[in-house]
Scaffold this motif. Sequence first.
Motif, PDB file in Angstrom:
ATOM      1  N   LYS A  37     -11.040   8.525   3.973  1.00  0.00           N
ATOM      2  CA  LYS A  37     -10.256   9.603   3.362  1.00  0.00           C
ATOM      3  C   LYS A  37      -8.955   9.871   4.097  1.00  0.00           C
ATOM      4  CE  LYS A  37     -13.579  11.708   0.456  1.00  0.00           C
ATOM      5  NZ  LYS A  37     -14.178  12.907  -0.098  1.00  0.00           N
ATOM      6  N   ASP A  38      -8.675   9.069   5.126  1.00  0.00           N
ATOM      7  CA  ASP A  38      -7.383   9.213   5.799  1.00  0.00           C
ATOM      8  C   ASP A  38      -6.309   8.517   4.984  1.00  0.00           C
ATOM      9  OD1 ASP A  38      -8.496  10.572   7.829  1.00  0.00           O
ATOM     10  OD2 ASP A  38      -8.341   8.992   9.334  1.00  0.00           O
ATOM     11  N   PRO A  39      -5.073   9.042   5.033  1.00  0.00           N
ATOM     12  CA  PRO A  39      -3.991   8.276   4.411  1.00  0.00           C
ATOM     13  C   PRO A  39      -3.864   6.918   5.106  1.00  0.00           C
ATOM     14  CG  PRO A  39      -3.143  10.211   5.595  1.00  0.00           C
ATOM     15  CD  PRO A  39      -4.625  10.310   5.602  1.00  0.00           C
ATOM     16  N   ALA A  96      -7.726   5.616  -3.218  1.00  0.00           N
ATOM     17  CA  ALA A  96      -6.591   5.793  -4.130  1.00  0.00           C
ATOM     18  C   ALA A  96      -5.755   4.516  -4.192  1.00  0.00           C
ATOM     19  CB  ALA A  96      -5.724   6.968  -3.677  1.00  0.00           C
ATOM     20  N   ASN A 107     -13.299   6.291   8.133  1.00  0.00           N
ATOM     21  CA  ASN A 107     -12.148   7.102   7.699  1.00  0.00           C
ATOM     22  C   ASN A 107     -11.509   6.671   6.374  1.00  0.00           C
ATOM     23  OD1 ASN A 107     -11.115   4.885   9.167  1.00  0.00           O
ATOM     24  ND2 ASN A 107     -10.511   6.184  10.874  1.00  0.00           N
ATOM     25  N   LEU A 164       0.842  -1.194   0.000  1.00  0.00           N
ATOM     26  CA  LEU A 164       0.000   0.000   0.000  1.00  0.00           C
ATOM     27  C   LEU A 164       0.876   1.242   0.000  1.00  0.00           C
ATOM     28  CD1 LEU A 164      -2.613  -1.030   2.727  1.00  0.00           C
ATOM     29  CD2 LEU A 164      -2.887  -1.147   0.253  1.00  0.00           C
ATOM     30  N   ALA A 165       0.414   2.277  -0.691  1.00  0.00           N
ATOM     31  CA  ALA A 165       1.120   3.568  -0.665  1.00  0.00           C
ATOM     32  C   ALA A 165       0.593   4.342   0.538  1.00  0.00           C
ATOM     33  CB  ALA A 165       0.876   4.340  -1.955  1.00  0.00           C
ATOM     34  N   ASN A 166       1.435   4.512   1.540  1.00  0.00           N
ATOM     35  CA  ASN A 166       1.005   5.031   2.842  1.00  0.00           C
ATOM     36  C   ASN A 166       0.412   6.421   2.818  1.00  0.00           C
ATOM     37  OD1 ASN A 166       1.427   2.929   4.548  1.00  0.00           O
ATOM     38  ND2 ASN A 166       3.601   3.377   4.823  1.00  0.00           N
ATOM     39  N   HIS A 167       0.850   7.252   1.866  1.00  0.00           N
ATOM     40  CA  HIS A 167       0.365   8.631   1.876  1.00  0.00           C
ATOM     41  C   HIS A 167      -0.983   8.791   1.176  1.00  0.00           C
ATOM     42  CE1 HIS A 167       4.775   8.926   2.280  1.00  0.00           C
ATOM     43  NE2 HIS A 167       4.473   9.860   3.144  1.00  0.00           N
ATOM     44  N   LEU A 168      -1.414   7.742   0.481  1.00  0.00           N
ATOM     45  CA  LEU A 168      -2.679   7.843  -0.242  1.00  0.00           C
ATOM     46  C   LEU A 168      -3.804   7.248   0.602  1.00  0.00           C
ATOM     47  CD1 LEU A 168      -1.537   6.738  -3.815  1.00  0.00           C
ATOM     48  CD2 LEU A 168      -1.584   9.023  -2.823  1.00  0.00           C
ATOM     49  N   ASP A 169      -5.047   7.631   0.283  1.00  0.00           N
ATOM     50  CA  ASP A 169      -6.164   7.112   1.062  1.00  0.00           C
ATOM     51  C   ASP A 169      -6.620   5.760   0.511  1.00  0.00           C
ATOM     52  OD1 ASP A 169      -7.660   7.616  -1.192  1.00  0.00           O
ATOM     53  OD2 ASP A 169      -8.602   9.424  -0.407  1.00  0.00           O
TER      54      ASP A 169
END
Lengths: 337, 261
Positions: free
Chosen positions: B144-146, B105, B142, B97-102
């Motif tokens: 929409k949280d990263p 994404a 949540n 998983l890309a940690n900065h994306l929600d």
Amino acid sequence: MVTDDGKSKLGFLPTGSTLHKISALLTLILLIVAFSFTSPAFLSVNNGLTVLLQTSVIGLLAIGMTMVIITGGIDLSVGSVLALSGVVAGLIIKAGVPVAPAMALGILAGATCGFVNGIVITKMRITPFVATLGMMMIARGIALQLTGAAPISRLGNAFGLLGNGSFFRIVEMQDNGFPKVVFAGIPYPAVLLIVMAALGAFLLQKRQIGRHIFSVGSNEEAARLSGVNVDRTKIWAYTASGALAGLAGMVLMSRLVTVQPNEGVMYELDAIAASVIGGASLMGGVGSISGSMIGSFIIGVLRNGLNMAGTSAFIQQIIIGIVVIGAVYIDQLRNRK
Amino acid sequence: MLDAAPPDTPLIQMLDIDKQFGGVHAVRAVSVDLYPGEVVGVLGHNGAGKSCLMRMLSGAMTLSGGQINVNGEQVDLKTPQDAKRYGIETIYQTLALANHLDAAANLFLGRELKTRFGNLDETRMYAEAKDALHQLNPNFKNLKDPVSKLSGGQRQVIAIARAIYFQAKVLIMDEPTAALGPSETAMVADLTIRLKNEGIGIFLISHDMHDVFDLCDRVIVMNKGRNVGAFRIEDVNKDDILSLIIRGTLPDEWTPRGQSA
């Protein structure tokens, strides 16, 4: 952050990256207020326009730099690429080609340098720091070699238009026959900066390529396993950075109406500083164009204000160095959480 | 379940697969197949080559030798995109998983939905992601949280949702329950059975013997890059499997245990 909605569990508190941006904006306002006290001429429309003009070059570089930094990379070559693009455009104009196509070819030269950066980084697996450091030397060397280190001048009035022209310029003829500038107008470079920043923000937030740029910087392996073409994404980012460096070169050389192969030394550091002050993380995955624009203006205002206050260029370097370290320190504090 | 003869063409056939890294032979001449609606456990201790074998099937790694057939046709899986095109989806141990994306994404990463102008269709991706995640965990909030801010279980749910949202035909699950608590582990087990009943073929890499005996129809055991045993689950017990994993051979007095069945 891609979804910049600011809706955390405590709805009224901004999220981390928004917070960073707000603090940068406050810093900018504080600077403006402080400089207004130190020099009365600072807070005037004309000086505001001057800052806008001076910041546009750093701002253009910072747009591309931000994209590269979000992928987790860095581009040290933009200052040299800026000079090389100017030299290419200048030589082509000297060969008899009209200004517009010559400038387009100059920008293309910049994009090519960026593309080469991307290829070296992805296909030869050289770290971005080393690859772009090499390009920094190569592009500067080519610019100096092509010109014999001498400036190219007498490029004609049309060459100066991009850097010196402005919208809504109001000039009034006075009774004594001399013109009086009522309003200096909004300089073309400032408008160009706004357009490119809006385009950059659109690409980063609304298009697939932007999503992929964030994912590559956030977790390159995850991006690859998810089916993102990591190499193509990185090459795209470095090419964009090179093209914007080319464009910045056109603006700067046009303002001087002379091509200077020595121009743009250390501009990459200003661009990196602008991105980092604006909240981009050198670890990748974080950053925004709006933040980098605020960062650019912090540097622009700092330079302009210190000049007007009569601070020496050496002291300016010291102050900007401290600001950059401070910004990176804040970034680290944020990541440690 | 295994009373009927399996259908003729396996979903996946991996034949004589070899993988070398320089001088290291990570996988040697391993063959394995997978039929629709079947769960095959891939076992072995760390470094036995099981993850490596599966990574070749998911397109994350190229073969040094051998061939892979999907529905009887030879395929060349050079990239993860290639594998996904054949309906092979993977849940990685690291979750990828890309940690900065929600969540949305991440779910659509690499396969973003777009509006007709080619822009990202955030509204539709969000709605679809919400649906997909709520099917697995009705309490998923949540969105929409990263994802760096989410719990291990929530992150796992995103990784699973990503694999099944795109109509996987073959699912590779690499230690899907390693990071999970008991209730979430049970959820993954239920899901595995549900997907199997829908006709999806599943490769399950696991260290958890309990999971393996509950969920798998067949197992293969790898040791030092070789396939040291392939069995129907009824024919072996835990001791047999442990012996294969550790020593690479069956206990001396072994006979198939499920003959009465």
